[in-house]
Write a protein that holds these residues in place. Structure first.
Motif, PDB file in Angstrom:
ATOM      1  N   ASN A 115     -14.911  19.773 -78.666  1.00  0.00           N
ATOM      2  CA  ASN A 115     -16.227  19.609 -78.076  1.00  0.00           C
ATOM      3  C   ASN A 115     -17.122  19.317 -79.735  1.00  0.00           C
ATOM      4  N   HIS A 129     -22.607  16.359 -75.317  1.00  0.00           N
ATOM      5  CA  HIS A 129     -23.115  17.335 -74.691  1.00  0.00           C
ATOM      6  C   HIS A 129     -23.652  17.587 -75.429  1.00  0.00           C
ATOM      7  N   HIS A 136     -26.721  21.129 -76.203  1.00  0.00           N
ATOM      8  CA  HIS A 136     -28.229  20.934 -77.067  1.00  0.00           C
ATOM      9  C   HIS A 136     -29.193  20.733 -77.320  1.00  0.00           C
ATOM     10  N   ASP A 182     -22.332  25.967 -78.683  1.00  0.00           N
ATOM     11  CA  ASP A 182     -21.494  25.268 -78.569  1.00  0.00           C
ATOM     12  C   ASP A 182     -20.414  26.961 -78.447  1.00  0.00           C
TER      13      ASP A 182
HETATM   14 FE   FE2 Z   1     -21.961  20.854 -80.463  1.00  0.00          FE
END
Ligand code: FE2
Ligand code: FES
Length: 397
Positions: A215, A221, A226, A355
């Motif tokens: 990640n 992502h 985000h 996250d």
């Molecule tokens: Fe992240």
């Protein structure tokens, strides 16, 4: 052959198959790589316990006696600066009857502070900051006690760009050579050895360490997790993986969005924030980076701040994480420093909570019977690179 070994061999074979493809055919790892206790034990034994792990930044230990207590793979450790200025990584195991002298929550809940000497609370044997025994009450009657030959065990440590690394492996190759490329091609200009840690926060994470590493390294992502924080600043589609690094490190470019880049180039100014790191060029102000020094050294850099994540695996489905922020030594004297610090801390917490949510969700999914090894996007090239590194390391030993 026992069942555990069979499943480990099958998993390693499945992992090998997964990584032996070009990016266009890349897939997520088999579920067992994130959940199987035997696979985790194999990773620990063949890789994690044999390599170098970053434990502290020198600015956390500014003076003699400053220490951090933490456990690395069930080994109770004390990172402490001696009166000779050197930072050492000592064992917390008393050489009398083996007590962990600073077990979590026993004497000092913060597990950090300053010590004049290291004193075992059990029978008061006292060691100096280098680990040498200074005094042991009523031991003059023992025929097998020789004070001068008693010392706490010291583990091999090296300071790399201001970060204190340790290895539990007496035969590990020196770290400085291992990460020379990362320093010379990338990190040297930040001069992180001079930087100051101005924020840290610890997290208990209910997911496998690789879930966090993957990640951390993939920018795909930004689109989802985000979308309101990092995506407007560093759009996922502009990010790309540096070709360099091999089995030493991985570096990913996170260029700022085109509008911001054009404005910075036009005005020659930096983005508002802390006083930037002084060694950077104008081009360095146009992108952020994420770095992974294999296997666990995680850095996220901006021109004016660097986030170091200390990731300590604790089990197949858990790890302990310290998120930190470092700034230039000149930052604190700027007029608006306090305001920037408050804003930057909040931003760091906000994007990290995003996250945490997705990593926690992934670990729930990899345990499910419905898990599939889905296809990876081109923006997940860092994941394929990490997979290949791991497969190579786990097979080589
Ligand atoms: Fe992240
Ligand atoms: S176990 Fe430490 S002094 Fe006895």
């Amino acid at each position: 052959m026992n069942q555990a070994l069979t499943s480990l061999e099958q998993l390693l074979a499945a992992m090998h198959q997964t990584v032996s493809v070009p990016l266009a055919e890349a897939r997520a790892l088999p579920a067992g790589c994130y959940t199987d206790p035997a696979f985790y034990a194999h990773e620990r034994h063949t890789l994690l316990e044999r390599d170098w792990i970053a434990l502290a930044h020198v600015s956390q230990l500014p003076g003699a006696g400053n220490y951090l207590a933490l456990d690395l793979f069930d080994e109770p450790l004390l990172v402490v600066r001696g009166k000779d200025e050197r930072v050492r990584v000592l064992s917390r195991v008393c050489q009398h009857r083996g007590m962990d002298m600073l077990p979590p929550g026993y004497a000092d809940p913060s597990c950090a502070g300053q010590l004049p000497a290291i004193r075992c609370p059990y029978h008061l044997w006292t060691y100096d900051l280098n680990g040498q025994l200074l005094a042991a009450p009523e031991m003059q009657h023992s025929a097998c006690h020789a004070r001068d030959s008693v010392a706490l065990r010291e583990f091999r440590s090296e300071v790399f760009e201001g970060f204190v690394f340790v290895t539990l492996n007496a035969d590990a190759p020196a770290l400085a050579g291992r990460l020379a490329g990362l320093r010379e091609r990338h990190l040297a200009k930040w001069a992180l050895g001079e930087a100051k840690m101005v924020w840290q926060r610890e997290w208990d994470c209910p997911f496998n360490w690789k879930v966090l590493v993957e990640n951390f390294m993939e920018p795909y992502h930004h689109l989802g997790a985000h979308r309101q924080t990092l995506q407007p600043l560093m759009p996922a589609l502009g990010c790309w993986t540096d070709a360099a690094g091999d089995d030493e490190y991985l570096a990913v470019h996170l260029p700022l969005n085109a509008q911001i880049r054009n404005a910075l180039q036009r005005t020659g100014q930096a983005l508002p924030g802390f006083t930037p790191f002084p060694g950077l060029t104008p081009a360095d102000h146009l992108e952020w980076w994420v770095f992974l020094g294999y296997p666990l050294f995680l850095l996220f850099t901006a021109p004016d701040r660097a986030f170091w994540y200390r990731l300590l695996p604790t089990g197949p489905d858990s790890c302990r994480l310290l998120t930190t922020m470092l700034v230039s030594p000149h930052a604190e004297s700027a007029d608006d420093y306090t305001g920037w610090l408050a804003r930057a801390q909040q931003e760091a917490i906000d994007f990290h909570l995003e996250d945490m949510a997705v990593c926690t969700g992934v670990q729930r999914g990899v345990k499910s019977r419905a898990y599939a090894q889905g296809a990876l996007s081109r923006l997940e090239e860092p994941i394929l690179r990490v997979q290949r590194y791991l497969a190579h390391q786990l097979a080589a030993r």
